[in-house]
Design a protein around this motif. Structure first.
Motif, PDB file in Angstrom:
ATOM      1  N   GLU A  12       0.829  -1.208   0.000  1.00  0.00           N
ATOM      2  CA  GLU A  12       0.000   0.000   0.000  1.00  0.00           C
ATOM      3  C   GLU A  12       0.862   1.256   0.000  1.00  0.00           C
ATOM      4  O   GLU A  12       0.542   2.242  -0.676  1.00  0.00           O
ATOM      5  N   ARG A  13       1.965   1.217   0.753  1.00  0.00           N
ATOM      6  CA  ARG A  13       2.855   2.384   0.789  1.00  0.00           C
ATOM      7  C   ARG A  13       3.496   2.621  -0.574  1.00  0.00           C
ATOM      8  O   ARG A  13       3.615   3.764  -1.020  1.00  0.00           O
ATOM      9  N   ILE A  14       3.917   1.542  -1.213  1.00  0.00           N
ATOM     10  CA  ILE A  14       4.537   1.675  -2.537  1.00  0.00           C
ATOM     11  C   ILE A  14       3.531   2.227  -3.541  1.00  0.00           C
ATOM     12  O   ILE A  14       3.831   3.168  -4.289  1.00  0.00           O
ATOM     13  N   GLU A  15       2.337   1.646  -3.556  1.00  0.00           N
ATOM     14  CA  GLU A  15       1.314   2.094  -4.508  1.00  0.00           C
ATOM     15  C   GLU A  15       0.935   3.553  -4.250  1.00  0.00           C
ATOM     16  O   GLU A  15       0.765   4.341  -5.190  1.00  0.00           O
ATOM     17  N   GLY A  16       0.812   3.916  -2.978  1.00  0.00           N
ATOM     18  CA  GLY A  16       0.485   5.301  -2.636  1.00  0.00           C
ATOM     19  C   GLY A  16       1.591   6.258  -3.040  1.00  0.00           C
ATOM     20  O   GLY A  16       1.332   7.359  -3.558  1.00  0.00           O
ATOM     21  N   ALA A  17       2.847   5.835  -2.813  1.00  0.00           N
ATOM     22  CA  ALA A  17       3.993   6.678  -3.182  1.00  0.00           C
ATOM     23  C   ALA A  17       4.078   6.851  -4.687  1.00  0.00           C
ATOM     24  O   ALA A  17       4.372   7.947  -5.188  1.00  0.00           O
ATOM     25  N   ASN A  18       3.793   5.797  -5.427  1.00  0.00           N
ATOM     26  CA  ASN A  18       3.858   5.892  -6.890  1.00  0.00           C
ATOM     27  C   ASN A  18       2.733   6.748  -7.460  1.00  0.00           C
ATOM     28  O   ASN A  18       2.923   7.480  -8.438  1.00  0.00           O
ATOM     29  N   ARG A  19       1.567   6.681  -6.834  1.00  0.00           N
ATOM     30  CA  ARG A  19       0.475   7.573  -7.262  1.00  0.00           C
ATOM     31  C   ARG A  19       0.858   9.025  -7.020  1.00  0.00           C
ATOM     32  O   ARG A  19       0.584   9.898  -7.855  1.00  0.00           O
ATOM     33  N   LEU A  20       1.507   9.297  -5.886  1.00  0.00           N
ATOM     34  CA  LEU A  20       1.936  10.660  -5.575  1.00  0.00           C
ATOM     35  C   LEU A  20       2.995  11.127  -6.569  1.00  0.00           C
ATOM     36  O   LEU A  20       2.945  12.278  -7.047  1.00  0.00           O
ATOM     37  N   ALA A  21       3.958  10.249  -6.886  1.00  0.00           N
ATOM     38  CA  ALA A  21       5.002  10.613  -7.843  1.00  0.00           C
ATOM     39  C   ALA A  21       4.394  10.955  -9.201  1.00  0.00           C
ATOM     40  O   ALA A  21       4.749  11.972  -9.817  1.00  0.00           O
ATOM     41  N   LEU A  22       3.466  10.116  -9.669  1.00  0.00           N
ATOM     42  CA  LEU A  22       2.821  10.383 -10.949  1.00  0.00           C
ATOM     43  C   LEU A  22       2.023  11.676 -10.894  1.00  0.00           C
ATOM     44  O   LEU A  22       2.058  12.486 -11.835  1.00  0.00           O
ATOM     45  N   GLU A  23       1.338  11.899  -9.804  1.00  0.00           N
ATOM     46  CA  GLU A  23       0.542  13.126  -9.657  1.00  0.00           C
ATOM     47  C   GLU A  23       1.426  14.363  -9.756  1.00  0.00           C
ATOM     48  O   GLU A  23       1.075  15.338 -10.420  1.00  0.00           O
ATOM     49  N   ARG A  24       2.594  14.317  -9.126  1.00  0.00           N
ATOM     50  CA  ARG A  24       3.501  15.469  -9.177  1.00  0.00           C
ATOM     51  C   ARG A  24       4.037  15.691 -10.586  1.00  0.00           C
ATOM     52  O   ARG A  24       4.193  16.842 -11.027  1.00  0.00           O
ATOM     53  N   ILE A  25       4.337  14.605 -11.289  1.00  0.00           N
ATOM     54  CA  ILE A  25       4.819  14.739 -12.660  1.00  0.00           C
ATOM     55  C   ILE A  25       3.733  15.333 -13.553  1.00  0.00           C
ATOM     56  O   ILE A  25       3.983  16.265 -14.325  1.00  0.00           O
ATOM     57  N   LEU A  26       2.523  14.825 -13.420  1.00  0.00           N
ATOM     58  CA  LEU A  26       1.428  15.283 -14.283  1.00  0.00           C
ATOM     59  C   LEU A  26       0.961  16.688 -13.938  1.00  0.00           C
ATOM     60  O   LEU A  26       0.506  17.431 -14.814  1.00  0.00           O
ATOM     61  N   ASN A  27       1.074  17.068 -12.675  1.00  0.00           N
ATOM     62  CA  ASN A  27       0.630  18.406 -12.262  1.00  0.00           C
ATOM     63  C   ASN A  27       1.664  19.492 -12.533  1.00  0.00           C
ATOM     64  O   ASN A  27       1.356  20.682 -12.417  1.00  0.00           O
ATOM     65  N   ALA A  28       2.874  19.096 -12.863  1.00  0.00           N
ATOM     66  CA  ALA A  28       3.933  20.080 -13.118  1.00  0.00           C
ATOM     67  C   ALA A  28       3.533  21.026 -14.253  1.00  0.00           C
ATOM     68  O   ALA A  28       2.831  20.631 -15.185  1.00  0.00           O
ATOM     69  N   GLN A  29       3.998  22.256 -14.156  1.00  0.00           N
ATOM     70  CA  GLN A  29       3.725  23.265 -15.191  1.00  0.00           C
ATOM     71  C   GLN A  29       5.041  23.891 -15.637  1.00  0.00           C
ATOM     72  O   GLN A  29       5.392  25.013 -15.234  1.00  0.00           O
ATOM     73  N   PRO A  30       5.822  23.160 -16.440  1.00  0.00           N
ATOM     74  CA  PRO A  30       7.102  23.712 -16.902  1.00  0.00           C
ATOM     75  C   PRO A  30       6.889  24.925 -17.802  1.00  0.00           C
ATOM     76  O   PRO A  30       6.156  24.859 -18.787  1.00  0.00           O
ATOM     77  N   THR A  31       7.548  26.005 -17.442  1.00  0.00           N
ATOM     78  CA  THR A  31       7.333  27.287 -18.116  1.00  0.00           C
ATOM     79  C   THR A  31       8.671  27.953 -18.398  1.00  0.00           C
ATOM     80  O   THR A  31       9.522  28.043 -17.501  1.00  0.00           O
ATOM     81  N   LEU A  32       8.864  28.398 -19.619  1.00  0.00           N
ATOM     82  CA  LEU A  32      10.081  29.122 -19.981  1.00  0.00           C
ATOM     83  C   LEU A  32       9.986  30.532 -19.422  1.00  0.00           C
ATOM     84  O   LEU A  32       9.102  31.297 -19.795  1.00  0.00           O
ATOM     85  N   ILE A  33      10.898  30.860 -18.515  1.00  0.00           N
ATOM     86  CA  ILE A  33      10.829  32.177 -17.861  1.00  0.00           C
ATOM     87  C   ILE A  33      11.983  33.101 -18.211  1.00  0.00           C
ATOM     88  O   ILE A  33      11.924  34.304 -17.920  1.00  0.00           O
ATOM     89  N   GLY A  34      13.047  32.575 -18.816  1.00  0.00           N
ATOM     90  CA  GLY A  34      14.158  33.461 -19.105  1.00  0.00           C
ATOM     91  C   GLY A  34      15.338  32.772 -19.742  1.00  0.00           C
ATOM     92  O   GLY A  34      15.337  31.573 -20.009  1.00  0.00           O
ATOM     93  N   ILE A  35      16.376  33.567 -19.988  1.00  0.00           N
ATOM     94  CA  ILE A  35      17.646  33.106 -20.539  1.00  0.00           C
ATOM     95  C   ILE A  35      18.748  33.717 -19.697  1.00  0.00           C
ATOM     96  O   ILE A  35      18.695  34.894 -19.341  1.00  0.00           O
ATOM     97  N   GLY A  36      19.723  32.930 -19.336  1.00  0.00           N
ATOM     98  CA  GLY A  36      20.824  33.436 -18.531  1.00  0.00           C
ATOM     99  C   GLY A  36      22.137  32.829 -18.972  1.00  0.00           C
ATOM    100  O   GLY A  36      22.205  32.029 -19.910  1.00  0.00           O
ATOM    101  N   THR A  37      23.205  33.206 -18.283  1.00  0.00           N
ATOM    102  CA  THR A  37      24.532  32.638 -18.523  1.00  0.00           C
ATOM    103  C   THR A  37      24.761  31.539 -17.502  1.00  0.00           C
ATOM    104  O   THR A  37      24.506  31.728 -16.312  1.00  0.00           O
TER     105      THR A  37
END
Length: 428
Positions: A12-37
């Motif tokens: 149950e802990r493994i399944e719960g942890a994997n659901r959380l990991a997937l949720e974080r990946i899917l909920n991510a909002q990668p956004t280009l915010i700038g350019i730097g050195t």
């Protein structure tokens, strides 16, 4: 002492942890915010730091394309004036070599990042973490494939002095760009986000072109920038990579999770990292790629698998999304039917499906996402990766493209370590 019911609790802990990991990946909002050195924005960078693709490696163990890229990076930085000086400096112990992944960065192929290089800055707007990547040079004789001739260094300097400033100004005018939406659109247009980026590059140009025109630079510089982007279908790859990196880092360090958050290669070894096992690398010798070669080259000339670009497959695109990009087989080999089958097969080793990156030909099914080391070992199915092929000797460059899979040993060793951790906690 292990008690009755512990097995179910652990499961149950493994399944719960994997659901959380997937949720974080899917909920991510990668956004280009700038350019730097790189030396100014990447954590831990110094003038004598060289970041590379894949798991940690010393100069002595580096193969041709990574050595060539390191030499080119030292010449580009003015730390060495020629190949001889670069080799001596690289072997001297003065240079700090570190994986891009240890510094919130990713690098295609050799993955070399030096202090003066311009980098994209991508932020996961949900978790707040950032990822960085250099600009794509195009195909052929380029630094990331281990080439370091005068034309390679001249291009890098133009990218630093012209390309980056123009694009930085354009991005400041446009404001942040939602890369997740752009990648989703690109997949609908026939990209898979790794080796086919025609749609993504076109969308990026469409987004930035009006602001490039409005930027305060001379017409020649603006025209050169637009022509460079237009002539480089892979330009968007260096944005899909940090977008995937920023998304996956949100799943790092979740206790009991068996989800892979890094797959990377340094040209000598393939390495993976698993959410519930922190930053530990599990490595094995990198495989030789099965692919299509440019005229005059064959598998005998190829370096083993190299690059951080497998971060795309780790996040559920790239090879996992080939069904959306049947034209990719003209570049990496195989048939459109093969591309379909590869994408379908990946559902057997993943936790779920992506709710943003969908494949039209599979009735808009989300791409397989969240590689589970348990499922890989149990099924014997390894992740599929499409990738470029570098010549084994430094200075030559790209010689083809194809398909490759990680060594099973990486996943077996990771699973053994995961079980050992559970035993140490008295849960098994």
């Amino acid at each position: 002492m292990k008690e009755e019911g512990d097995d179910e609790m652990v499961q149950e802990r493994i399944e719960g942890a994997n659901r959380l990991a997937l949720e974080r990946i899917l909920n991510a909002q990668p956004t280009l915010i700038g350019i730097g050195t790189a030396g100014e924005v990447i954590p831990g960078m110094t003038k004598k730091t060289i970041l590379h693709a894949g798991p940690p490696i010393s100069w002595e163990r580096m193969r041709g394309p990574l050595r060539g890229a390191v030499m080119g990076g030292l010449i580009y930085e003015g730390l060495a004036k020629d190949e001889k000086e670069a080799v001596e400096l690289a072997a001297s112990g003065e240079i700090v070599f570190a994986p891009c992944h240890h510094h919130d960065a990713v690098g295609p192929m050799a993955g070399v990042v030096t202090a003066s290089m311009p980098v994209w800055i991508v932020r996961n707007m949900v978790q707040g973490n950032q990822a960085y990547c250099t600009f794509n040079e195009g195909l052929g004789k380029v630094l990331r494939y281990g080439a370091y001739g005068e034309e390679v260094i001249a291009r890098l300097r133009w990218m630093e002095k012209v390309l980056a400033p123009v694009l930085k100004a354009a991005l400041e005018l446009s404001g942040p760009i939602n890369l997740k939406n752009m990648i989703a659109q690109a997949i609908m247009m026939g990209d898979e986000g790794h080796n086919r980026n025609k749609g993504g590059t076109s969308l990026l140009i469409r987004e930035l072109a009006p602001h490039i025109v409005a930027a305060d630079f001379c017409n020649k510089e603006k025209i050169d920038v637009l022509q460079f982007m237009h002539g480089n279908d892979h330009f968007f790859l260096n944005l899909t990579m940090p977008a995937c990196k920023a998304s996956l880092e949100a799943a790092k360090g979740i206790p009991y999770s068996t989800i892979v958050y890094t797959m990377a290669r340094n040209g000598t070894e393939f390495g993976i990292r698993v959410s519930g096992l922190g930053g530990r690398w599990f490595t094995a010798p990198a495989e030789v790629i099965d692919g299509l070669y440019f005229p005059g080259y064959s598998a005998a000339d190829a370096n083993p698998d190299i690059g951080d670009s497998a971060i795309t497959e780790t996040c559920g695109i790239g090879g996992f999304a080939m069904a959306a990009a049947p034209a990719i087989v003209q570049f990496v080999g195989g048939t459109p039917e093969d591309a379909m089958n590869y994408s379908k097969m990946m559902y057997e080793i993943t936790e779920g499906e992506n709710n943003a990156y969908k494949i039209p030909v599979l009735n808009f099914r989300g791409t397989a996402t969240g590689i589970d080391i348990r499922k890989v070992v149990e099924t014997g199915i390894l992740p599929i990766i499409n990738t470029g092929i570098a010549h084994k000797e430094p200075g030559v460059g790209q010689i083809g493209a194809g398909l490759v899979r990680p060594p099973m040993k990486c996943f077996e060793d990771a699973l053994e370590a995961f079980v050992a951790d559970l035993e140490e906690k008295g849960l098994l």
